[in-house]
Structures are given as C-alpha cells and as structure tokens.
Design an enzyme around this catalytic site. Structure first.
Site, mmCIF file in Angstrom:
data_model
loop_
_atom_site.group_PDB
_atom_site.id
_atom_site.type_symbol
_atom_site.label_atom_id
_atom_site.label_comp_id
_atom_site.label_asym_id
_atom_site.label_seq_id
_atom_site.Cartn_x
_atom_site.Cartn_y
_atom_site.Cartn_z
ATOM 1 N N HIS A 196 35.220 78.446 73.100
ATOM 2 C CA HIS A 196 36.233 79.004 72.638
ATOM 3 C C HIS A 196 36.404 79.469 71.268
ATOM 4 O O HIS A 196 37.175 80.030 70.971
ATOM 5 C CB HIS A 196 37.532 78.189 73.212
ATOM 6 C CG HIS A 196 37.389 77.087 72.479
ATOM 7 N ND1 HIS A 196 36.262 76.012 72.750
ATOM 8 C CD2 HIS A 196 37.967 76.508 71.447
ATOM 9 C CE1 HIS A 196 36.460 74.916 71.939
ATOM 10 N NE2 HIS A 196 37.532 75.209 71.207
ATOM 11 N N ASP A 197 35.195 79.049 70.590
ATOM 12 C CA ASP A 197 35.105 79.182 68.890
ATOM 13 C C ASP A 197 34.013 80.315 69.041
ATOM 14 O O ASP A 197 33.786 80.685 67.618
ATOM 15 C CB ASP A 197 34.683 77.956 68.274
ATOM 16 C CG ASP A 197 35.752 76.821 68.554
ATOM 17 O OD1 ASP A 197 36.997 77.307 68.579
ATOM 18 O OD2 ASP A 197 35.207 75.796 68.367
ATOM 19 N N ASP A 232 36.261 66.214 70.108
ATOM 20 C CA ASP A 232 36.248 67.334 69.046
ATOM 21 C C ASP A 232 35.615 66.961 67.798
ATOM 22 O O ASP A 232 35.950 65.840 67.184
ATOM 23 C CB ASP A 232 37.867 67.854 68.901
ATOM 24 C CG ASP A 232 38.111 69.194 68.301
ATOM 25 O OD1 ASP A 232 37.347 70.082 68.341
ATOM 26 O OD2 ASP A 232 38.700 69.088 67.154
ATOM 27 N N GLU A 282 31.092 67.120 69.840
ATOM 28 C CA GLU A 282 30.974 68.329 69.167
ATOM 29 C C GLU A 282 30.598 68.099 67.701
ATOM 30 O O GLU A 282 31.304 67.492 67.263
ATOM 31 C CB GLU A 282 32.472 69.177 69.274
ATOM 32 C CG GLU A 282 32.058 70.412 68.427
ATOM 33 C CD GLU A 282 33.556 71.253 67.929
ATOM 34 O OE1 GLU A 282 33.405 72.577 67.783
ATOM 35 O OE2 GLU A 282 34.398 70.583 67.700
ATOM 36 N N ASP A 314 39.574 67.152 76.476
ATOM 37 C CA ASP A 314 39.070 67.354 75.195
ATOM 38 C C ASP A 314 39.916 66.244 74.137
ATOM 39 O O ASP A 314 41.334 66.468 74.207
ATOM 40 C CB ASP A 314 39.403 68.599 74.954
ATOM 41 C CG ASP A 314 38.468 69.034 73.706
ATOM 42 O OD1 ASP A 314 38.256 68.421 72.841
ATOM 43 O OD2 ASP A 314 38.339 70.464 74.052
HETATM 44 C C1 GLC Z 1 36.815 72.345 67.109
HETATM 45 C C2 GLC Z 1 37.393 73.146 68.097
HETATM 46 C C3 GLC Z 1 37.987 74.312 67.486
HETATM 47 C C4 GLC Z 1 39.244 73.653 66.566
HETATM 48 C C5 GLC Z 1 38.574 72.633 65.643
HETATM 49 C C6 GLC Z 1 39.786 71.784 64.984
HETATM 50 O O1 GLC Z 1 35.761 72.969 66.325
HETATM 51 O O2 GLC Z 1 36.240 73.549 69.144
HETATM 52 O O3 GLC Z 1 38.589 75.018 68.586
HETATM 53 O O4 GLC Z 1 39.813 74.520 65.997
HETATM 54 O O5 GLC Z 1 37.662 71.959 66.230
HETATM 55 O O6 GLC Z 1 40.345 71.035 66.059
#
Ligand code: GLC
Length: 544
Positions: free
Chosen positions: A319-320, A195, A245, A95
């Site tokens: 995880h979010d 990310d 993402e 990641d």
């Molecule tokens: C993404 C991750 C999250 C994190 C954010 C900032 O959305 O999945 O867990 O807090 O980025 O890095």
C-alpha cells in the site's frame, strides 16, 4: 524454514470491497471475498490496520489498539472474519503500529494533560518554540518535532505530526504493547506484521544530524534486538508468522531479526530493491530504474540472508508502493507479459512471497491528472514541498504520478462495472480507466490472464520443494538486461530467466538451446515455446 511454503495476501481494507455503500471498503466486504482469496491458494491474509483512528494516515495512526474503527465495522465483524477465514484455511495477520500512536490515543491525550506517567510514554523534550531539539526530518516532510505550547515541550514524530513516537525505553510501554498482542492472539489472529519496527529504539542523546536527516541515529537502534526478543517471548508469539517492516535497514541487522535462533521475527521486508529508480536516493526525483543495481541488491540480499540463516519476505507491491507493472514493466505495450514476468521473478526466489491486492490482476498506477484526485498525506505534503521548491504543477504531478502511495490504493478491481465493482457509490478514491480490462471477472474467464498465472505460481510453490527450500545463486550476473538465478535442491535444478527489458535480450552465459541440450525442460513462461533470444519481458523457467 517454517514459512517457506506459505504465501501471504495483503489487503488494504479501505480499498478492498465496500459492503455497505459508503464508498469505503470494510470488514464485511473482506468476509464476502474470502472464497476469492482462498481460490488464489494463499495461506495468510495480512490486513493493514482497521483500528480506531482519526485516519490522517489511513489507520497507521492508531487511537485504540483494541477497538475497530466504526468506518470498517465492529468487533463482531472482525471475529467473524477470523472464524470464516479459518474455515477456509486462511490465517489472519494483523498490522501492529507500535513505533507511534495517534495523538488522539488516550495515552497521548493524558500526556497533553500533563500526567507524568503518560509523558513518559512518548519522547518529550523541554524547549522553546524557536528551536526544535534536533534537525531531524520527518519521513512525511518537515521537522520531526512538534512544540506543545502549554507544556513548553516538543514531542518527536518520525511520521506525521499526528503520529507521536512511543518511548520504548519505558518498560511500561513495552508491557502495554505485549498486552495488545496477547489480546489479538486470544481472538484467534495467526500472525502479525510490525510497522516500521526497526525504528523503535531511539538513541540515549538527541543531537543534530550534520550528515543527514537523522535516520542513522534511530534506524536499527541500540536496543532494537533486545526489545523484539522481549516482545516476542513475553507475548508468546514465537511460533506465529511475524514480519517486520524494516526502514532503511542493513543486511546484518535483517539476519538477526529473522534468523530463528534469535527468536525475533520470522521474516523481514526491506525496501532497497524498490529504491533503484530514486535519483540520488530521493523518492521525489525521477530516474529510470537502474537494472544493474537491482540485480546486485537481489543477489546481496538473497545470498546474504541464506548464508546466515535469515529469511526474506519477497515482494514488489504494497500500500506504500506504486504498481510494479507500471514501474518496472510496460503497462501499455506488454501489460500481461511484464506483469507475469515480474511475478515469477519474485515468487521463485528464496523467501515468503507477498501478493498485494490487485497485483494478481496486473493493476496499474492510478494515472491521475489533478492534485484533487490524491488522498495520501505524504503525497499532499510533498506536492506542496515540490511546488515550493519551484517545480511547475505539471512536473510535480508527473512525480506524484510515478511515486505517490495512492497508486497502490485505488479500489480493488472486481469487475468492469461501474466503480470497478468495488462499491455501489463513488469510492473515496478513484480508479484508473483501465479497470474495464484488468479485473477479477474478466480475468477469471481467461486462462492466460495474469490472475491465473499468479495461481499457477502459488501452486508451483506448493508442489515443488525446490522453490520453498532450495538454495539460490545468481547467473548471468553481468547481463544488463536479464535477471537470472538458479535454485538447487539435492539433484534438482531450477533456472529462472527474466528479461527486464521491453526489447529482445540475449543470454550471455548459456543459450536456451544449450540448456535444452543439457536436458532442461521449460515448466513455466509467459510466451509459448522457446525463442533463440528472450522476447520483451519474457520469463522462462527451466527444470532438470
Ligand atoms: C509504514 C506503513 C505506512 C505508514 C508508516 C507510518 O511505512 O506501511 O503506510 O504510513 O509506516 O506508520
């Protein structure tokens, strides 16, 4: 599509398995569970970050991209993980948090020392403490700028104040990040998840957003496609599995990010379908899920991406996100039925499915009753924001109970034993009481468990090209209860009918009896036999 027959399993290491009895999951814990992961039939493991970090955002605040945080283990452990996974036919995806670094990162520390080279690695603006450069809002609440008195400058942080945004306009920054990718590629990593990667390109001018929180100025920003192409080309990762993402993105941009001709990424996560229960688009205002909106979004993205050569990562959980069985299913009255129906709904769509640890067990939300049980920086910030806005403690807790990211971060449930078999000591975050029912041990022994249903779905993808490569169109489009689609490949057809309601629902276009009369056969479902109507949360998969 290259990764159409693959399935990815996501691990949140802090909550996966604690091998050394400190209450935190670790790399050796993952190594010990590789046989279990392989038994699911998946191809890749995406692990969220375990690099050196102050852990203000559980590792998404990276202080060193090339070193392992001692809380998770050592570089030798990670090398062993990669090698052991490889032996089992599992590729590791790391990641990469490249939109920002931790303010503990050496680059930021040197910027704080006033070194110009490193000031240019971030987004600093001169100013006075009374007025931030813009009114943009941080994704974790509050203004997105922080003032550094001894420099007389503000820096931008779209997330926590300890996560400073990198300046991708600076070619030196881009070179540094390519070198990180090459470093991990050389170690045998097989893919990457990037990310919030559609936020990397900021505007030329920083101005107030009079219509919103600022996101329209930096989301899918002006140079994002160029930057991605360059990153992928120069680090030599075009053949690897990569997923971006994408925060608040558009279909048009996602086609470009994921169409192989563009040489950017192999696939994208978008989150529009996970906002259908946000009242007025606000995550912290509750509302029942708008099923009709959900159906429209799936159709728009599935059909839109396929028309133009784009490729989706398909998923409900990470995880979010809160747990899907608690969110769109019914974890009390129809736990197994709704968990299975939701799984099938995603896995049979067009795209590469992602399974988030514990989803394959039907793990539920955390069901916390006190703010002391929460750990997540976003949840704690918003609890305060909600209370300051006049919400009672009970109301604020109810909102967190549904929306907190900690719902997805409770320990992986390995057994009905103490601490769910995750650890020998009190874990860093607690489990819902129902771990005694929903856990690997118990579900292994039950052939009708949610766990074995997930295995069946993965096997089905491997054995039927229509699932990985077939075309998709949507049926029962005006049905307010049933999500339904058709997959086609050559002369074959697959029909997927999902009752999203906890009551019986009927089909409006063609009844199940009519399908059968036309020669369709049921190949998968979460109830025995066929009824006239779809039973609560029933999924029926038909093939001809
Ligand atoms: C993404 C991750 C999250 C994190 C954010 C900032 O959305 O999945 O867990 O807090 O980025 O890095």
């Amino acid at each position: 599509m290259k990764f159409s027959d693959k399935v990815v399993y996501q691990i949140y290491p802090k909550s996966f398995c604690d091998s050394n009895g400190d209450g935190l999951g670790d790399i050796r814990g993952i190594i010990g569970k590789l046989d279990y992961i392989a038994s699911l039939g998946v191809d890749y493991i995406w692990s969220t970050p375990f690099f050196v970090s102050p852990m203000n955002d559980n590792g998404y605040d990276v202080a060193n991209y090339r070193e392992i945080d001692p809380r998770f283990g050592t570089m030798a452990d990670v090398e062993e993980l990669i090698a052991e996974a490889d032996k089992r036919g599992l590729g590791l995806m790391f990641d990469m948090v490249f939109n920002h670094t931790s303010t503990q990162h050496e680059w930021f520390q040197r910027a704080l020392n006033g070194e110009q080279k490193y000031l240019d690695y971030y987004i600093f603006r001169d100013g006075t403490p009374d007025k931030p450069p813009t009114n943009w809002v941080s994704k974790f609440g509050g203004n997105a700028w922080e003032f550094v008195p001894h420099l007389g400058k503000w820096y931008l942080h779209l997330f926590d104040v300890s996560q400073a945004d990198l300046n991708w306009e600076n070619p030196e920054v881009r070179e540094e990040l390519k070198a990180v990718l090459r470093f991990w590629k050389d170690k045998g990593v097989k893919g990457f998840r990037f990310d919030v990667v559609n936020l990397i390109s900021k505007p030329a001018e920083f101005v107030d957003d009079t219509q919103g929180d600022g996101r329209r100025f930096y989301t899918d920003g002006r140079h994002v496609h160029e930057f991605l192409k360059e990153l992928v080309r120069d680090s030599g990762i075009d053949d690897m599995i990569t997923v971006g993402e994408m925060s608040s993105t558009s279909l048009e941009n996602c086609i470009r990010y994921s169409n192989p001709d563009e040489h950017e990424l192999s696939m994208v996560f978008n989150f529009h379908h996970l906002k259908v229960d946000y009242k007025d688009g606000d995550k912290w205002s509750l509302m029942p899920a708008d099923i009709s909106a959900l159906k429209k979004l799936f159709e728009t993205w599935q059909v839109g991406m396929s028309k133009h050569g784009g490729w989706n990562a398909v998923f409900w959980c990470n995880h979010d996100q809160p747990r899907i069985v608690s969110r769109l299913g019914d974890d009390e009255h129809f736990h197994n039925e709704s968990a299975k129906m939701l799984a099938a709904a995603i896995h049979l769509m067009r795209g590469t499915p992602y399974i988030y640890q514990g989803e394959e067990l039907g793990m539920t939300n955390a069901k916390y009753t006190s703010i002391a049980q929460y750990r997540d920086v976003e949840s704690l910030n918003y609890f305060k924001i909600l209370r300051d806005a006049g919400k009672s403690e009970a109301d604020a807790l109810k909102i967190l109970g549904e929306r907190s990211r900690d719902n997805g971060r409770t320990p992986m449930q390995w057994s009905a034993e103490k601490f769910a078999g995750f650890s020998s000591v009190e874990p860093w975050i607690s489990s819902p009481d129902n771990f005694t029912r929903f856990n690997v041990d118990t579900e292994e022994r039950d052939e009708n468990s949610v766990l074995n249903f997930y295995r069946q779905l993965v096997r089905l993808r491997k054995s039927k090209k229509i699932i990985s490569d077939g075309a998709i169109d949507f049926i029962e489009r005006d049905n307010l209860d049933v999500l339904a689609y058709r997959r086609t490949l050559d002369a074959e057809t697959l029909i997927v009918l999902c009752n999203l309601r906890g009551v019986e629902s009927s089909l409006t276009e063609k009844s199940l009896a009519e399908y059968c009369a036309q020669g369709y056969k049921k190949i998968l479902g979460n109830f025995d036999g066929l009824n006239e109507n779809l039973r609560p949360f029933e999924v029926v998969v038909l093939e001809k």
